[in-house]
Motif scaffolding. Structure first.
Motif, PDB file in Angstrom:
ATOM      1  N   LYS A 499       0.839  -1.207   0.000  1.00 17.31           N
ATOM      2  CA  LYS A 499       0.000   0.000   0.000  1.00 17.31           C
ATOM      3  C   LYS A 499       0.872   1.254   0.000  1.00 17.31           C
ATOM      4  O   LYS A 499       0.606   2.209  -0.746  1.00 17.31           O
ATOM      5  CB  LYS A 499      -0.893  -0.011   1.243  1.00 17.31           C
ATOM      6  N   LEU A 500       1.922   1.248   0.807  1.00 20.59           N
ATOM      7  CA  LEU A 500       2.795   2.417   0.879  1.00 20.59           C
ATOM      8  C   LEU A 500       3.565   2.615  -0.425  1.00 20.59           C
ATOM      9  O   LEU A 500       3.726   3.742  -0.902  1.00 20.59           O
ATOM     10  CB  LEU A 500       3.768   2.274   2.047  1.00 20.59           C
ATOM     11  N   ILE A 501       4.040   1.537  -0.999  1.00 20.74           N
ATOM     12  CA  ILE A 501       4.775   1.640  -2.261  1.00 20.74           C
ATOM     13  C   ILE A 501       3.873   2.192  -3.362  1.00 20.74           C
ATOM     14  O   ILE A 501       4.294   3.012  -4.192  1.00 20.74           O
ATOM     15  CB  ILE A 501       5.368   0.271  -2.650  1.00 20.74           C
ATOM     16  N   ALA A 502       2.613   1.781  -3.356  1.00 17.81           N
ATOM     17  CA  ALA A 502       1.669   2.272  -4.368  1.00 17.81           C
ATOM     18  C   ALA A 502       1.274   3.730  -4.116  1.00 17.81           C
ATOM     19  O   ALA A 502       0.948   4.456  -5.059  1.00 17.81           O
ATOM     20  CB  ALA A 502       0.425   1.390  -4.376  1.00 17.81           C
ATOM     21  N   SER A 503       1.314   4.169  -2.862  1.00 18.64           N
ATOM     22  CA  SER A 503       0.824   5.510  -2.516  1.00 18.64           C
ATOM     23  C   SER A 503       1.880   6.595  -2.614  1.00 18.64           C
ATOM     24  O   SER A 503       1.583   7.733  -2.980  1.00 18.64           O
ATOM     25  CB  SER A 503       0.253   5.501  -1.089  1.00 18.64           C
ATOM     26  N   PHE A 504       3.126   6.270  -2.267  1.00 18.52           N
ATOM     27  CA  PHE A 504       4.183   7.276  -2.205  1.00 18.52           C
ATOM     28  C   PHE A 504       4.774   7.575  -3.584  1.00 18.52           C
ATOM     29  O   PHE A 504       5.031   6.659  -4.366  1.00 18.52           O
ATOM     30  CB  PHE A 504       5.322   6.813  -1.295  1.00 18.52           C
ATOM     31  N   ASP A 505       4.999   8.832  -3.842  1.00 14.50           N
ATOM     32  CA  ASP A 505       5.754   9.272  -5.016  1.00 14.50           C
ATOM     33  C   ASP A 505       7.050   9.893  -4.489  1.00 14.50           C
ATOM     34  O   ASP A 505       7.008  10.908  -3.792  1.00 14.50           O
ATOM     35  CB  ASP A 505       4.956  10.303  -5.816  1.00 14.50           C
ATOM     36  N   PRO A 506       8.211   9.327  -4.798  1.00 21.12           N
ATOM     37  CA  PRO A 506       9.450   9.808  -4.191  1.00 21.12           C
ATOM     38  C   PRO A 506       9.833  11.223  -4.570  1.00 21.12           C
ATOM     39  O   PRO A 506      10.617  11.871  -3.871  1.00 21.12           O
ATOM     40  CB  PRO A 506      10.500   8.806  -4.704  1.00 21.12           C
ATOM     41  N   LEU A 507       9.291  11.728  -5.664  1.00 23.14           N
ATOM     42  CA  LEU A 507       9.657  13.059  -6.141  1.00 23.14           C
ATOM     43  C   LEU A 507       8.566  14.098  -5.894  1.00 23.14           C
ATOM     44  O   LEU A 507       8.648  15.220  -6.390  1.00 23.14           O
ATOM     45  CB  LEU A 507      10.002  12.997  -7.630  1.00 23.14           C
TER      46      LEU A 507
END
Length: 516
Positions: A499-507
């Protein structure tokens, strides 16, 4: 934007320094203090500027194979041998059970960044790296975590570098945390040293995303850093460079994070990590009876470099020295102190990486989301103080007039007239008149607070819910990500990481509120 994830400007959270916010907003005055701003297009220049020879690659890969010797399904370490392979790195102390949520957020940021870079630059490879701060000796920072509403403390009296400490007592502590913590228990049981245990459970959590966990407390890796060790210990170059840069940043009105020492290395042995200090006779290890001559220090650098441990001033340089790294992902304290260090990189001719803020977030469970809706609060309200939320609620819901603003304005008008009359009679009475005005305004403001306090009694049930909600989402008045452990949200079969990987945008440098 991923459904279930809403974003807020970091300025709205009230938890970040002005230096950090100004860096993110690309303030012109800060541009001399870094190399490339972390935007996807600027990585083209970072790739071009990074030089990392084949010998360094072979040393790094060999060391990583040694460190991963007992781990099944190890990541693709050999890809680092390829000249078009680069790393993006984050690091942290070895907090028990991963520590607060933000450490997980850091790692997800590097994983997602590596993925985005591969999409933008398909001819190169990008490897996410977690740099374990195995040489750190601050046990208090790592031995406590907050899980399921309680503080869990690792009761150990060990000293020295934490990565070298034994895991004694940690399997038993993990057993208290339920089935969701079983992988922590196994990692601590199967590892003699804390550093090895952290590598094992990080691989369990993130191995499928190609994360490499590195322990730089290594003779093979530190031997490459010998020239910097010699220069810092004997010439104190970084001390002058960082002090000069720090003064420049301070002059702009910012508060800086770190202060260099003349020698920026600790002496490191099992159970001991203490500063190396210069004396008239040679060198002493602070707080001990250990002494070295110049020749003995040179011998250590040549034959036992693992006995020297860089402090916060030179660890960033060491990271970039032994990794083909393009970006360092850090928190709101780390990014600012890297801004003090660019002259050191320039002096040693090492490319300065992009400084990237990690992802920031709050995990909003369904029950809390419903409470917010029932209380008619928005997402931004979460980050206000409990008292201000209570006042906001009562003022909004009450049918009574609780504000004395009109009366305050009338009072100021009255005193303006009184002051005019007093001045006409005796100008020395103006000070007395103003003092009476100040006292009257103060009394009226205090009365307004008492009116609000009295009205609050009629909303005790709702205010109790506000208090519980705030404590749940912002424990002890701080950000959830800096207090709560991942186990609060990570159960058996839980999809938290996905869920976190899908939600976060690193930039995307905003604050994420993620519904879970």
């Amino acid at each position: 934007m991923e459904p279930g994830c809403q974003k807020l400007p970091l300025e709205k959270i009230g938890a970040f320094s002005q230096l950090f916010l100004d860096y993110i907003n690309q303030e012109e005055a800060l541009k001399p203090f870094y190399n490339q701003y972390p935007s996807i297009g600027n990585f083209k220049n970072l790739i071009k500027d990074k030089s990392f020879n084949s010998q360094k690659r072979e040393n790094l890969v060999s060391e990583l194979h040694n460190q991963y010797a007992n781990i099944e399904n190890k990541p693709n370490i050999d890809i680092l041998l390829e000249p078009n392979t680069y790393t993006v790195t984050t690091g942290h102390q070895l907090n028990i059970f991963t520590g607060p949520l933000y450490i997980i957020f850091k790692i997800i940021t590097v994983i997602n960044l590596a993925k985005k870079l591969k999409e933008a630059y398909p001819d190169s490879n990008f490897v996410p790296v977690y740099w374990m701060a195995t040489e750190d000796h601050d046990l208090e920072e790592i031995q406590v975590c907050r899980a399921f509403g309680q503080k869990r403390k690792w009761a150990t009296a060990q000293t020295g570098a934490v990565g070298r400490m034994t895991t004694e007592g940690l399997p038993e502590l993990a057993a208290q945390l339920g089935k969701g913590a079983e992988f922590f228990k196994e990692a601590y049981q199967n590892s003699e040293k804390l550093g090895d245990a952290v590598r094992q459970y990080m691989h369990h959590l993130f191995g499928e995303y190609d994360l490499i966990t590195l322990d730089a407390d290594s003779r093979a890796l530190k031997s490459q850093f010998a020239s910097v060790m010699k220069d810092d210990i004997f010439n104190n170059t970084a001390f002058g460079l960082v002090n000069e840069r720090t003064a420049t940043i301070d002059a702009l009105g910012y508060k800086t994070q770190i202060s260099p020492r003349e020698i920026n290395f600790f002496y490191l042995e099992d159970s001991l990590r203490e500063r190396l200090v210069k004396t008239d006779a040679g060198f002493d290890v602070f707080n001990t009876d250990i002494k070295f001559s110049k020749e003995e220090i040179l011998a250590i650098i040549e034959n036992e470099p693992e006995k020297l441990s860089p402090n916060v001033v030179l660890r960033p340089l060491y990271e970039e020295w032994i990794l083909p790294n393009l970006a360092y992902i850090g928190g709101p304290s780390e990014v600012p102190y890297w801004l003090q260090l660019k002259p050191v990189f320039d002096f040693y001719k090492e490319a300065f990486p992009a400084l990237m803020p990690r992802n920031f977030g709050l995990l909003l469970d369904e029950r809390s989301a419903q409470s917010l809706e029932k209380l008619n609060f928005g997402l931004e309200d979460i980050f206000k103080t409990t008292d201000s939320l209570k006042a906001q609620y009562v003022k909004r819901e009450s049918e009574k007039e609780l504000s004395l603003q009109k009366e305050l304005e009338s009072l100021q008008t009255i005193y303006a007239d009184v002051l005019k009359k007093a001045d006409e009679i005796d100008i020395t009475l103006s000070r007395t008149t103003k003092a009476f005005e100040t006292k009257s305004v103060d009394m009226l403001e205090r009365l307004e607070k008492k009116l609000l306090r009295a009205e609050k009694r009629n909303y005790s049930e709702a205010l109790s819910k506000i208090e519980k909600l705030r404590e749940h989402l912002c424990p002890a008045g701080g950000l959830q990500e800096r207090k709560d452990n991942m186990l609060n949200f990570y159960g058996e079969g839980n999809d938290l990481i996905e869920k976190l990987i899908a939600s976060f945008d690193p930039l995307d440098y905003q604050f994420n509120v993620i519904e879970i």
